[in-house]
Motif scaffolding. Structure first.
Motif, PDB file in Angstrom:
ATOM      1  N   LEU A 197      -4.985  12.576  -9.086  1.00 15.50           N
ATOM      2  CA  LEU A 197      -5.969  11.820  -8.301  1.00 15.50           C
ATOM      3  C   LEU A 197      -6.407  10.561  -9.049  1.00 15.50           C
ATOM      4  O   LEU A 197      -6.622   9.503  -8.451  1.00 15.50           O
ATOM      5  CB  LEU A 197      -7.179  12.694  -7.993  1.00 15.50           C
ATOM      6  CG  LEU A 197      -6.941  13.909  -7.110  1.00 15.50           C
ATOM      7  CD1 LEU A 197      -8.248  14.689  -6.917  1.00 15.50           C
ATOM      8  CD2 LEU A 197      -6.368  13.515  -5.758  1.00 15.50           C
ATOM      9  N   ARG A 205      -1.516  -1.149  -3.868  1.00 17.41           N
ATOM     10  CA  ARG A 205      -2.667  -0.237  -3.831  1.00 17.41           C
ATOM     11  C   ARG A 205      -2.141   1.172  -3.634  1.00 17.41           C
ATOM     12  O   ARG A 205      -1.587   1.493  -2.583  1.00 17.41           O
ATOM     13  CB  ARG A 205      -3.593  -0.629  -2.681  1.00 17.41           C
ATOM     14  CG  ARG A 205      -4.744   0.329  -2.433  1.00 17.41           C
ATOM     15  CD  ARG A 205      -5.813   0.261  -3.493  1.00 17.41           C
ATOM     16  NE  ARG A 205      -6.433  -1.045  -3.581  1.00 17.41           N
ATOM     17  CZ  ARG A 205      -7.286  -1.395  -4.530  1.00 17.41           C
ATOM     18  NH1 ARG A 205      -7.632  -0.533  -5.470  1.00 17.41           N
ATOM     19  NH2 ARG A 205      -7.817  -2.612  -4.550  1.00 17.41           N
ATOM     20  N   LEU A 206      -2.282   2.019  -4.662  1.00 16.64           N
ATOM     21  CA  LEU A 206      -1.826   3.407  -4.612  1.00 16.64           C
ATOM     22  C   LEU A 206      -3.018   4.329  -4.417  1.00 16.64           C
ATOM     23  O   LEU A 206      -3.995   4.267  -5.172  1.00 16.64           O
ATOM     24  CB  LEU A 206      -1.099   3.779  -5.910  1.00 16.64           C
ATOM     25  CG  LEU A 206      -0.712   5.255  -6.077  1.00 16.64           C
ATOM     26  CD1 LEU A 206       0.289   5.682  -5.018  1.00 16.64           C
ATOM     27  CD2 LEU A 206      -0.166   5.509  -7.480  1.00 16.64           C
ATOM     28  N   THR A 207      -2.926   5.162  -3.410  1.00 17.90           N
ATOM     29  CA  THR A 207      -3.941   6.187  -3.171  1.00 17.90           C
ATOM     30  C   THR A 207      -3.289   7.548  -3.305  1.00 17.90           C
ATOM     31  O   THR A 207      -2.258   7.814  -2.676  1.00 17.90           O
ATOM     32  CB  THR A 207      -4.546   6.058  -1.762  1.00 17.90           C
ATOM     33  OG1 THR A 207      -5.109   4.758  -1.615  1.00 17.90           O
ATOM     34  CG2 THR A 207      -5.627   7.109  -1.534  1.00 17.90           C
ATOM     35  N   VAL A 208      -3.859   8.390  -4.161  1.00 21.68           N
ATOM     36  CA  VAL A 208      -3.341   9.742  -4.360  1.00 21.68           C
ATOM     37  C   VAL A 208      -4.340  10.731  -3.763  1.00 21.68           C
ATOM     38  O   VAL A 208      -5.521  10.734  -4.127  1.00 21.68           O
ATOM     39  CB  VAL A 208      -3.120  10.052  -5.850  1.00 21.68           C
ATOM     40  CG1 VAL A 208      -2.540  11.451  -6.024  1.00 21.68           C
ATOM     41  CG2 VAL A 208      -2.197   9.010  -6.479  1.00 21.68           C
ATOM     42  N   LEU A 209      -3.859  11.534  -2.826  1.00 27.33           N
ATOM     43  CA  LEU A 209      -4.740  12.498  -2.139  1.00 27.33           C
ATOM     44  C   LEU A 209      -4.527  13.909  -2.658  1.00 27.33           C
ATOM     45  O   LEU A 209      -3.446  14.231  -3.160  1.00 27.33           O
ATOM     46  CB  LEU A 209      -4.483  12.442  -0.630  1.00 27.33           C
ATOM     47  CG  LEU A 209      -4.682  11.067   0.024  1.00 27.33           C
ATOM     48  CD1 LEU A 209      -4.308  11.136   1.501  1.00 27.33           C
ATOM     49  CD2 LEU A 209      -6.121  10.615  -0.134  1.00 27.33           C
ATOM     50  N   HIS A 215       0.843  -1.189   0.000  1.00 30.49           N
ATOM     51  CA  HIS A 215       0.000   0.000   0.000  1.00 30.49           C
ATOM     52  C   HIS A 215       0.878   1.240   0.000  1.00 30.49           C
ATOM     53  O   HIS A 215       1.993   1.215   0.541  1.00 30.49           O
ATOM     54  CB  HIS A 215      -0.909   0.052   1.240  1.00 30.49           C
ATOM     55  CG  HIS A 215      -1.904  -1.044   1.304  1.00 30.49           C
ATOM     56  ND1 HIS A 215      -1.609  -2.294   1.816  1.00 30.49           N
ATOM     57  CD2 HIS A 215      -3.200  -1.089   0.905  1.00 30.49           C
ATOM     58  CE1 HIS A 215      -2.678  -3.051   1.738  1.00 30.49           C
ATOM     59  NE2 HIS A 215      -3.652  -2.358   1.198  1.00 30.49           N
ATOM     60  N   SER A 241      -4.971   6.869  -8.719  1.00 24.60           N
ATOM     61  CA  SER A 241      -5.308   5.971  -7.612  1.00 24.60           C
ATOM     62  C   SER A 241      -5.883   4.678  -8.171  1.00 24.60           C
ATOM     63  O   SER A 241      -6.871   4.687  -8.907  1.00 24.60           O
ATOM     64  CB  SER A 241      -6.341   6.623  -6.694  1.00 24.60           C
ATOM     65  OG  SER A 241      -5.817   7.769  -6.070  1.00 24.60           O
ATOM     66  N   ILE A 257       0.405   5.742   0.023  1.00 20.48           N
ATOM     67  CA  ILE A 257      -0.403   6.961  -0.049  1.00 20.48           C
ATOM     68  C   ILE A 257       0.503   8.109  -0.444  1.00 20.48           C
ATOM     69  O   ILE A 257       1.541   8.341   0.185  1.00 20.48           O
ATOM     70  CB  ILE A 257      -1.089   7.261   1.298  1.00 20.48           C
ATOM     71  CG1 ILE A 257      -2.023   6.120   1.672  1.00 20.48           C
ATOM     72  CG2 ILE A 257      -1.875   8.583   1.210  1.00 20.48           C
ATOM     73  CD1 ILE A 257      -2.664   6.265   3.045  1.00 20.48           C
ATOM     74  N   THR A 310       0.563  12.307  -2.392  1.00 15.63           N
ATOM     75  CA  THR A 310      -0.228  13.485  -2.714  1.00 15.63           C
ATOM     76  C   THR A 310      -0.004  13.878  -4.167  1.00 15.63           C
ATOM     77  O   THR A 310       1.002  13.479  -4.778  1.00 15.63           O
ATOM     78  CB  THR A 310       0.111  14.661  -1.789  1.00 15.63           C
ATOM     79  OG1 THR A 310       1.516  14.920  -1.881  1.00 15.63           O
ATOM     80  CG2 THR A 310      -0.257  14.352  -0.356  1.00 15.63           C
TER      81      THR A 310
END
Lengths: 110, 115
Positions: B83, B111-115, B10, B86, B12, B14
């Motif tokens: 974004l 799992r890549l999450t871009v905030l 994982h 993600s 996270i 920006t």
């Protein structure tokens, strides 16, 4: 570009009922691969079909490739809870990349 | 034998940052492919590498790049994150270069999450 359309998006069945997913293309496919992805998991290769009219069986799973090589189907007989997941078809497109269908999610009704 | 491994599991980030994802294929496999899978959709092909050479590229912007090392492991780099980047990034290995015609073995994904 080449597209592989897969239907239905979801299928709800009672345990013990059959399940079928279909893949269709407007152009002739050179091959078709089928994958299963469990919830939260990664795709797992099931089978590849390359010949016109080919039918292959794996226990309760039957895979077919159409005579015109423009469609394929996966049929599961007497579904079990272990069959839950999303089933994808994929075919080689231009530049030798795999083109994937959107998947059919198999849901077992409680 | 160990399967395909990916790191990290994982991540996270920006917007505007860059990210490097890593993949180690099954021993003996010389081909590595990268896919992006957005929730509820099928995997989208990004790159294939075989014997350290790019053999295929999907319809992704130049912000996406990859390379394969002499030991056949691979990195996927994404610059200037948006974004919309993600997603689950999947790596798959196979024995030969014909990725569309050979069984591919997938890793667990990053799992890549871009905030």
């Amino acid at each position: 570009g080449q597209q592989v359309m897969q239907i239905p998006q979801y299928q709800h069945v009672q345990e013990g009922e059959d399940f079928t997913t279909y893949c269709n293309s407007s152009t002739t496919l050179s091959n078709i691969q089928w994958y299963k992805q469990r919830p939260g998991g990664h795709p797992v290769f099931l089978i590849q079909l390359v010949k016109s009219g080919e039918v292959k069986k794996q226990k309760r799973l039957t895979f077919q490739f159409g005579e015109a090589k423009k469609n394929s189907s996966l049929h599961i007989t007497a579904t079990q809870t272990t069959d839950v997941g999303t089933y994808f078809c994929a075919s080689v497109g231009s530049n030798y990349q795999l083109i994937w269908g959107a998947g059919t999610k198999l849901i077992i009704k409680p | 034998d160990a399967g395909v491994t990916q790191s990290p599991t994982h991540l996270i980030k920006t917007r505007g940052q860059h990210v490097t994802l890593r993949c180690s294929p099954i021993s003996g496999h010389k081909s590595v492919s990268w896919y992006q899978q957005v929730l509820g959709q099928g995997p989208q092909f990004i790159f294939q590498y075989y014997e350290k050479e790019e053999r295929g590229r999907g319809n992704f912007p130049d912000r996406f790049s990859a390379r394969q090392f002499p030991n056949y492991s691979s990195e996927l780099n994404v610059n200037a994150l948006l974004l919309g980047d993600s997603a689950l990034y999947l790596c798959a290995s196979s024995r030969t270069s014909g990725v569309g015609y050979n069984e591919q073995f997938f890793g667990p994904g990053t799992r890549l999450t871009v905030l």
